[in-house]
Design a protein around this motif. Structure first.
Motif, PDB file in Angstrom:
ATOM      1  N   VAL A 413     -21.012 -13.418   4.866  1.00 33.33           N
ATOM      2  CA  VAL A 413     -19.821 -13.154   4.039  1.00 33.33           C
ATOM      3  C   VAL A 413     -20.135 -13.470   2.568  1.00 33.33           C
ATOM      4  O   VAL A 413     -19.770 -12.711   1.662  1.00 33.33           O
ATOM      5  CB  VAL A 413     -18.612 -13.990   4.539  1.00 33.33           C
ATOM      6  N   MET A 414     -20.844 -14.573   2.347  1.00 30.08           N
ATOM      7  CA  MET A 414     -21.174 -14.935   0.958  1.00 30.08           C
ATOM      8  C   MET A 414     -22.063 -13.861   0.325  1.00 30.08           C
ATOM      9  O   MET A 414     -21.858 -13.441  -0.818  1.00 30.08           O
ATOM     10  CB  MET A 414     -21.862 -16.318   0.920  1.00 30.08           C
ATOM     11  N   LYS A 415     -23.029 -13.380   1.115  1.00 28.35           N
ATOM     12  CA  LYS A 415     -23.945 -12.348   0.576  1.00 28.35           C
ATOM     13  C   LYS A 415     -23.211 -11.029   0.363  1.00 28.35           C
ATOM     14  O   LYS A 415     -23.445 -10.321  -0.612  1.00 28.35           O
ATOM     15  CB  LYS A 415     -25.130 -12.154   1.528  1.00 28.35           C
ATOM     16  N   GLU A 416     -22.324 -10.714   1.313  1.00 27.41           N
ATOM     17  CA  GLU A 416     -21.565  -9.463   1.194  1.00 27.41           C
ATOM     18  C   GLU A 416     -20.715  -9.479  -0.076  1.00 27.41           C
ATOM     19  O   GLU A 416     -20.532  -8.465  -0.738  1.00 27.41           O
ATOM     20  CB  GLU A 416     -20.657  -9.323   2.428  1.00 27.41           C
ATOM     21  N   TRP A 417     -20.182 -10.670  -0.394  1.00 28.34           N
ATOM     22  CA  TRP A 417     -19.368 -10.783  -1.608  1.00 28.34           C
ATOM     23  C   TRP A 417     -20.225 -10.497  -2.854  1.00 28.34           C
ATOM     24  O   TRP A 417     -19.785  -9.842  -3.795  1.00 28.34           O
ATOM     25  CB  TRP A 417     -18.735 -12.179  -1.702  1.00 28.34           C
ATOM     26  N   VAL A 418     -21.468 -10.978  -2.824  1.00 29.59           N
ATOM     27  CA  VAL A 418     -22.372 -10.717  -3.956  1.00 29.59           C
ATOM     28  C   VAL A 418     -22.617  -9.209  -4.070  1.00 29.59           C
ATOM     29  O   VAL A 418     -22.538  -8.633  -5.171  1.00 29.59           O
ATOM     30  CB  VAL A 418     -23.707 -11.492  -3.794  1.00 29.59           C
ATOM     31  N   SER A 419     -22.862  -8.524  -2.941  1.00 32.10           N
ATOM     32  CA  SER A 419     -23.081  -7.059  -2.986  1.00 32.10           C
ATOM     33  C   SER A 419     -21.825  -6.357  -3.482  1.00 32.10           C
ATOM     34  O   SER A 419     -21.892  -5.401  -4.250  1.00 32.10           O
ATOM     35  CB  SER A 419     -23.399  -6.472  -1.613  1.00 32.10           C
ATOM     36  N   TYR A 420     -20.684  -6.855  -3.038  1.00 29.07           N
ATOM     37  CA  TYR A 420     -19.407  -6.260  -3.436  1.00 29.07           C
ATOM     38  C   TYR A 420     -19.221  -6.381  -4.955  1.00 29.07           C
ATOM     39  O   TYR A 420     -18.789  -5.455  -5.631  1.00 29.07           O
ATOM     40  CB  TYR A 420     -18.314  -7.009  -2.663  1.00 29.07           C
ATOM     41  N   GLN A 421     -19.632  -7.530  -5.524  1.00 32.89           N
ATOM     42  CA  GLN A 421     -19.576  -7.720  -6.983  1.00 32.89           C
ATOM     43  C   GLN A 421     -20.470  -6.706  -7.683  1.00 32.89           C
ATOM     44  O   GLN A 421     -20.121  -6.120  -8.698  1.00 32.89           O
ATOM     45  CB  GLN A 421     -20.044  -9.120  -7.393  1.00 32.89           C
ATOM     46  N   ASN A 422     -21.671  -6.505  -7.087  1.00 27.54           N
ATOM     47  CA  ASN A 422     -22.624  -5.556  -7.696  1.00 27.54           C
ATOM     48  C   ASN A 422     -21.984  -4.183  -7.798  1.00 27.54           C
ATOM     49  O   ASN A 422     -22.130  -3.490  -8.792  1.00 27.54           O
ATOM     50  CB  ASN A 422     -23.896  -5.440  -6.852  1.00 27.54           C
ATOM     51  N   LYS A 423     -21.237  -3.804  -6.727  1.00 31.59           N
ATOM     52  CA  LYS A 423     -20.650  -2.457  -6.693  1.00 31.59           C
ATOM     53  C   LYS A 423     -19.465  -2.342  -7.645  1.00 31.59           C
ATOM     54  O   LYS A 423     -19.167  -1.274  -8.142  1.00 31.59           O
ATOM     55  CB  LYS A 423     -20.176  -2.138  -5.266  1.00 31.59           C
ATOM     56  N   ARG A 424     -18.769  -3.479  -7.866  1.00 29.11           N
ATOM     57  CA  ARG A 424     -17.543  -3.419  -8.679  1.00 29.11           C
ATOM     58  C   ARG A 424     -17.837  -3.099 -10.149  1.00 29.11           C
ATOM     59  O   ARG A 424     -17.001  -2.637 -10.869  1.00 29.11           O
ATOM     60  CB  ARG A 424     -16.802  -4.759  -8.602  1.00 29.11           C
ATOM     61  N   ILE A 425     -19.047  -3.426 -10.600  1.00 29.21           N
ATOM     62  CA  ILE A 425     -19.381  -3.216 -12.014  1.00 29.21           C
ATOM     63  C   ILE A 425     -19.734  -1.754 -12.285  1.00 29.21           C
ATOM     64  O   ILE A 425     -20.476  -1.152 -11.526  1.00 29.21           O
ATOM     65  CB  ILE A 425     -20.570  -4.142 -12.418  1.00 29.21           C
TER      66      ILE A 425
END
Ligand SMILES: Cc1ncc(COP(=O)(O)O)c(C=O)c1O
Length: 425
Positions: A413-425
């Motif tokens: 979940v922590m890693k997925e959140w990091v990927s999700y941040q990458n996509k949000r930008i």
């Protein structure tokens, strides 16, 4: 179900806008069960204290056995076997030289007791001016006024009270990979000159050894403790270790002090002390501190005594908790957690992610700002994990009994959140 919580004032929350809290109806092992049937893996051990998981049969049995005898008796003039045995056990397992245990009922109160004890130690020896403290920037020691005064007054959560409560001295927080780092050296140099100029009014240095928790989820080299001990000795200032968060294995050794084999003059324990079952603190002092309170003059005595100090049920839970840690070799469980956290999140990179670090059973992702973590709680919840980021830090400090699958669920979940941040930008 939406909860009406108007009559229940929640911690660290703007009650006007706080989202409705989730209602736990059962908890077992590392799992929390909500009223709507949701199951959550607890990634933060209910603020870092539930180290054996919930509803543990051994702790339950110890509590029940004590309960059928009695729950509580005052410690003024009376005593109970659990409190005596716990004091002896704490003296046995804490760094050598810490021999006298004063019980309180929470981490903050344990810190207050340590501060008061340090001031009175000097008064009893005739040094009436020595009544102030030095603390580290980024430190956090609790929510009562004395504990607030030694918590970072610029960046900490109590900065609003700067100038209102007692004012203390601060030195920059140590950091880096080793004692030669610029952060450690700067901190030690500041400490040296501060103590040199002001030791006549300083009672003690207080710090969270090796891991600063709520002030920034930061690690620093254990050798710093050794150097700080030397400076305290040189300038005749006491050293207090606040091990409320680090005690009982969290950083990979039983106490963070063990990383550097340093004995403080006073150590404070709480949180995991009872395995997360009850509020209890232990403020543990050396013979030198204790003996300064002995004498024929009643004024020398330590005038302190929380109503619930040495509560028999809490002490019974603490004894059972320590027994589990010792007999089930928890330090090896923590080693496995550390290895998995290192594999999964150490050094992770991503948009807005500044640092990903691990020590013992602590994994931290530091983002640029708190807004990078908006929505994380619900994101994790939808994936069966309970995480509660604080400020710009997303961290896990799981129960030590967690199995590999559940731990990897948290880190995914922590890693997925990091990927999700990458996509949000
Ligand atoms: C290092 C440290 N000291 C003291 C406290 C205060 O403990 P309590 O919340 O039990 O009063 C905390 C709580 O997080 C802490 O992390």
């Amino acid at each position: 179900m939406t909860l009406q919580v108007d009559s229940l004032w929640l911690p660290y929350a703007q009650m006007k806008t706080v989202p409705s809290p989730y209602r736990v109806v059962r908890a077992e092992g590392v799992k929390l069960y909500l009223d709507d049937g949701t199951q959550l893996i607890d990634g933060i051990s209910s603020w870092w204290c539930v180290i054996h998981g919930y509803n543990h049969p051994v702790l339950n049995k110890a509590v029940q056995e004590q309960l059928v005898k009695f729950a509580h008796v005052m410690l003024g003039g009376l005593v109970n076997d659990s409190a005596i045995e716990l004091a002896n056990t704490l003296v046995r397992i804490t760094p050598s030289g810490l021999n006298h245990v004063f019980f309180g009922d929470s981490g903050s109160v344990g810190v207050e007791i340590a501060l008061k004890m340090a001031i009175q130690f000097w008064r009893n020896k005739g040094f009436l001016q020595k009544s102030r403290f030095v603390a580290l920037r980024r430190g956090y020691h609790g929510d009562t006024t004395g504990a607030m005064s030694v918590s970072d007054d610029d960046e900490g959560m109590h900065r609003l009270f700067k100038g209102v409560i007692l004012s203390q001295y601060f030195v920059d927080a140590p950091g880096g990979d080793n004692i030669e780092s610029s952060e450690c050296q700067a901190s030690l140099n500041q400490l040296d000159s501060l103590l040199q100029s002001n030791n006549s009014e300083i009672a003690a240095l207080i710090l969270e050894p090796v891991f600063q928790g709520a002030g920034g989820f930061r690690f620093y080299p254990p050798e710093y403790l050794f150097q700080a001990r030397k400076l305290c000795d040189k300038y005749e200032v006491l050293l207090i270790f606040d091990e409320v968060a680090t005690g009982f294995g969290r950083t990979g050794t039983l106490f963070a002090a063990d990383h550097a084999s340093v004995t403080p003059d006073i150590m404070v324990l709480s949180k995991a002390l009872t395995g997360g079952y009850f509020g209890l603190s232990a403020t543990i002092a050396t013979n030198q501190i204790y003996e300064s309170f002995l004498g024929d003059d009643p004024e020398l005595a330590f005038m302190h005594g929380p109503t619930f100090m040495g509560n028999a049920v809490a002490c019974a839970a603490a004894l059972a908790s320590i027994k589990l840690i010792e007999t089930e070799n928890y330090l090896s469980k923590i080693k496995v957690i550390e290895q998995i956290l290192r594999q999964e999140i150490q050094g992770l990179e991503g948009t807005s992610l500044c640092d990903a670090r691990v020590l013992g059973a602590i994994g931290v992702l530091e983002f640029e700002c708190p807004s990078n973590l908006m929505g994380l709680k619900e994101f994790a919840l939808n994936r069966g994990v309970w995480l509660r980021p604080y400020g710009k830090w997303l961290y896990t400090m799981p129960p030590y009994v967690i199995d590999e699958n559940d731990l990897r669920q948290i880190t995914s979940v922590m890693k997925e959140w990091v990927s999700y941040q990458n996509k949000r930008i």
